[in-house]
Enzyme design. Structure first.
Site, mmCIF file in Angstrom:
data_model
loop_
_atom_site.group_PDB
_atom_site.id
_atom_site.type_symbol
_atom_site.label_atom_id
_atom_site.label_comp_id
_atom_site.label_asym_id
_atom_site.label_seq_id
_atom_site.Cartn_x
_atom_site.Cartn_y
_atom_site.Cartn_z
ATOM 1 N N ARG A 1 0.331 -1.398 0.060
ATOM 2 C CA ARG A 1 -0.365 -0.113 -0.120
ATOM 3 C C ARG A 1 0.780 0.853 0.142
ATOM 4 N NH1 ARG A 1 -5.133 1.059 0.847
ATOM 5 N NH2 ARG A 1 -5.879 -0.715 1.834
ATOM 6 N N LEU B 1 -9.083 1.684 -4.132
ATOM 7 C CA LEU B 1 -9.135 0.609 -2.831
ATOM 8 C C LEU B 1 -9.850 1.247 -1.979
ATOM 9 C CD1 LEU B 1 -5.183 -0.845 -3.441
ATOM 10 C CD2 LEU B 1 -7.496 -1.980 -4.144
ATOM 11 N N HIS B 2 -10.244 -0.007 -1.473
ATOM 12 C CA HIS B 2 -10.601 0.270 0.301
ATOM 13 C C HIS B 2 -9.784 0.329 0.893
ATOM 14 C CE1 HIS B 2 -13.040 0.265 3.814
ATOM 15 N NE2 HIS B 2 -14.061 0.312 3.269
ATOM 16 N N TYR B 3 -9.756 1.411 2.124
ATOM 17 C CA TYR B 3 -8.579 1.686 3.081
ATOM 18 C C TYR B 3 -7.758 0.834 3.849
ATOM 19 C CZ TYR B 3 -12.458 2.155 6.914
ATOM 20 O OH TYR B 3 -13.422 1.544 7.586
ATOM 21 N N GLN B 4 -8.805 -0.355 3.984
ATOM 22 C CA GLN B 4 -9.106 -1.929 5.014
ATOM 23 C C GLN B 4 -7.860 -2.495 4.279
ATOM 24 O OE1 GLN B 4 -12.873 -3.641 5.752
ATOM 25 N NE2 GLN B 4 -13.115 -2.761 7.791
#
Length: 210
Positions: free
Chosen positions: A118, A132-135
């Protein structure tokens, strides 16, 4: 979600050793692999991209370990032969997501030690980062937890240090954990439901007809 898809990403780079000193802005992203699975880890599709770099310039940032690793696996030569830019690779990945109906923030970033991946994505591919999702779905965290219970446990890996090989090994590792945990979780849920049912029956009392 019935049709939930997972986005697995792995990348190869010139190094991770000095990212805490903002070295990530100097290091080069060499290769990125994207693999899509269902939530049950069934294969859907894959995309592998090698970024073009001047070989000598890219190697300048690598330590001896990385130099040897990507010499042996052929990645330096593949980067030298590629003309793909970061922006073009980012376009290809976003088109790949669109093809499979993975919208903005629909999928977490899945893989091993994905905080490192990331970090590179945020720096080199900001549009992909925003998509993208933050998770994070970090399989390494699961492994480390299991090693607290059984220190001798270690997943079997080929360690080719190529992005697609590594991400497929991450999915295979996740399958091991899913197969291990699912029966126990189902049993736990059955016990919990039985307790909740017993509490309801107790609170309702035996019941009397008027």
């Amino acid at each position: 979600m019935k049709d939930q898809k997972l986005s697995w990403i792995d990348l190869e780079s010139t190094g991770f050793t000095d990212l805490n000193t903002r070295g990530i802005y100097k290091h080069k992203l060499l290769e990125i692999a994207v693999l899509i699975t269902t939530k049950d880890l069934k294969y859907v599709d894959e995309l592998n991209l090698v970024i073009g770099h001047d070989k000598r310039e890219a190697q300048y940032w690598a330590d001896d370990y990385v130099l040897k690793m990507h010499t042996e696996n052929g990645l330096w030569d593949e980067c030298a032969a590629s003309s793909l830019t970061y922006e073009q690779a980012e376009d290809a990945i976003l088109a790949f997501f669109k093809k499979h109906d993975i919208g903005v923030r629909h999928s977490a970033l899945w893989g091993n030690s994905v905080y490192l991946d990331r970090a590179y994505i945020e720096t080199k591919m900001p549009r992909l980062s925003d998509h993208l999702h933050y998770q994070n779905g970090d399989i390494s965290a699961v492994k480390n937890f299991i090693k607290l219970i059984s220190p001798e446990f270690e997943p079997v890996k080929a360690k080719t240090h190529r992005a697609m090989d590594d991400i497929k090994e991450s999915v295979a590792e996740a399958q091991v954990y899913m197969d291990l945990f699912r029966p126990q979780l189902e049993k736990l849920l059955q016990i919990r439901k039985a307790k909740e049912r017993a509490i309801r029956e107790r609170d309702d009392g035996p019941g009397f007809a008027p």
